[in-house]
Design an enzyme around this catalytic site. Sequence first.
Site, PDB file in Angstrom:
ATOM      1  N   ARG A 146       0.850  -1.176   0.000  1.00 18.00           N
ATOM      2  CA  ARG A 146       0.000   0.000   0.000  1.00 18.00           C
ATOM      3  C   ARG A 146       0.891   1.231   0.000  1.00 18.00           C
ATOM      4  O   ARG A 146       2.115   1.121   0.042  1.00 18.00           O
ATOM      5  CB  ARG A 146      -1.046  -0.005   1.127  1.00 18.00           C
ATOM      6  N   GLY A 147       0.252   2.406  -0.043  1.00 18.62           N
ATOM      7  CA  GLY A 147       1.018   3.643  -0.174  1.00 18.62           C
ATOM      8  C   GLY A 147       1.004   4.059  -1.636  1.00 18.62           C
ATOM      9  O   GLY A 147       1.327   3.253  -2.516  1.00 18.62           O
ATOM     10  N   ALA A 148       0.628   5.327  -1.870  1.00 16.19           N
ATOM     11  CA  ALA A 148       0.361   5.770  -3.245  1.00 16.19           C
ATOM     12  C   ALA A 148       1.505   5.489  -4.235  1.00 16.19           C
ATOM     13  O   ALA A 148       1.277   4.857  -5.278  1.00 16.19           O
ATOM     14  CB  ALA A 148      -0.005   7.247  -3.215  1.00 16.19           C
TER      15      ALA A 148
ATOM     16  N   ARG B 243      -7.810  -0.036  -6.518  1.00 17.47           N
ATOM     17  CA  ARG B 243      -8.068   0.945  -5.449  1.00 17.47           C
ATOM     18  C   ARG B 243      -8.325   2.295  -6.124  1.00 17.47           C
ATOM     19  O   ARG B 243      -7.652   2.635  -7.099  1.00 17.47           O
ATOM     20  CB  ARG B 243      -6.887   1.052  -4.463  1.00 17.47           C
TER      21      ARG B 243
ATOM     22  N   GLN C 112      -1.662   1.986  10.210  1.00 17.31           N
ATOM     23  CA  GLN C 112      -0.396   2.080   9.464  1.00 17.31           C
ATOM     24  C   GLN C 112       0.683   2.771  10.297  1.00 17.31           C
ATOM     25  O   GLN C 112       1.869   2.471  10.170  1.00 17.31           O
ATOM     26  CB  GLN C 112      -0.598   2.873   8.153  1.00 17.31           C
TER      27      GLN C 112
ATOM     28  N   ASP D  76      -2.338  11.121  -1.327  1.00 11.15           N
ATOM     29  CA  ASP D  76      -2.689  10.120  -2.332  1.00 11.15           C
ATOM     30  C   ASP D  76      -3.121  10.772  -3.637  1.00 11.15           C
ATOM     31  O   ASP D  76      -3.098  10.146  -4.695  1.00 11.15           O
ATOM     32  CB  ASP D  76      -3.780   9.194  -1.801  1.00 11.15           C
TER      33      ASP D  76
ATOM     34  N   ASN E   2      -5.552  12.412   1.591  1.00 13.33           N
ATOM     35  CA  ASN E   2      -4.590  11.530   2.275  1.00 13.33           C
ATOM     36  C   ASN E   2      -5.361  10.682   3.283  1.00 13.33           C
ATOM     37  O   ASN E   2      -6.593  10.787   3.410  1.00 13.33           O
ATOM     38  CB  ASN E   2      -3.489  12.352   2.952  1.00 13.33           C
ATOM     39  N   LYS E   3      -4.648   9.860   3.999  1.00 12.48           N
ATOM     40  CA  LYS E   3      -5.249   8.928   4.950  1.00 12.48           C
ATOM     41  C   LYS E   3      -6.245   9.601   5.879  1.00 12.48           C
ATOM     42  O   LYS E   3      -6.011  10.728   6.327  1.00 12.48           O
ATOM     43  CB  LYS E   3      -4.109   8.283   5.749  1.00 12.48           C
TER      44      LYS E   3
END
Length: 353
Positions: free
Chosen positions: A54-56, A96, A203, A244, A254-255
Amino acid sequence: MPKLSALKDKVAPLYRRGDAVYFLDQLALPGKVAYRRCATPEAVAHAIRAMVLRGAPLIGCAAAYGYALAAKGAAVCDGRLWARLDRAERLLAASRPTAVNLFWALRAMRAKAEDLRASGSRTFYRSLLAEADAVTREDVEVNRRMAGHGAKLLPKGGALMTICNTGALATAGIGTALGVIRWAHELGRAKLVYPLETRPYLQGARLTMWELAQAGIPSRLITDGMAAHIMKTERIAAVLTGADRVAANGDAANKIGTYGLALLAKAHGIPFYVVAPSSTVDMKTAHGGDIVIEERSEAEVLEVRGLRLAPAGARARHPAFDVTPARLITGLVTDRGVFRAPYGPALRKAFKS
Ligand code: MRU
């Protein structure tokens, strides 16, 4: 004087060997370091969907490999192979929705495939794989540039706050916000880091704390609800987060929890920096309201790693991201330098193509 290029990680989040890509299984961290092998676009799309990685920026690199693997073994591109590539692109694009790096990487891979087809390449698959390698290598360099620009913004010896995981596990290099923090630590500009645990997926607790420990950076994990108190009672020099997707007006997705953190930073007069590579800037999205926010399963809120928290029958919501309005962002740190408000004109000038 420490060297930025010397910042390396013992554990790579992804590597390619032959006709397969291996992802560090982030579902197993921090307990276990294990890799999952993916040799088809379907396997890569599944790994992205299941949060194995995960992570853009890392999602972008993975998608590039997924696309290339659709052409496995093909020396030349015919109509059937093109249909296979189209299918792979649709599958990966559906894995996603929020991180634009996924779509950016697929566009870059498709453009390469079109060029190779038009030129009658006889090394079609090998050239696509090499392109995915190049996308991944470029991310390493881009991360370094962001770290260089970002660390200069921070005062000596300050404490920093961050959310989610934005480090070496979320990119192919040292990271976005966490890359800046790591370099700042080398320069004596990050004496202590407060990562938010990042409910509900954790995370911050599972991944950022693991990375900070590996890098030997002093840190104190806080729950998301402690951020205001820590800002009020400790001297926080800056909040740094990743993104993101950054819209053309500077709004940044973002998150989940990032927007609240930005509001708190504003209320306490603390600079709030978003750190994101050029591939995260989406000039086709006018403002944050147009960004698709991934809605994930309720179970991830009602339970923590299989342990039920809420009573039977309780319902929940799980938006996995939020949008921080540009007006709350002190600076946008990219590989092309630091942008400040008004973001619209600045981003248009720098990213017009
Ligand atoms: O749902 P995730 O873990 O993929 O979300 C990741 C983040 O929100 C990161 O902060 C983001 O990708 C920005 S920088 C790597």
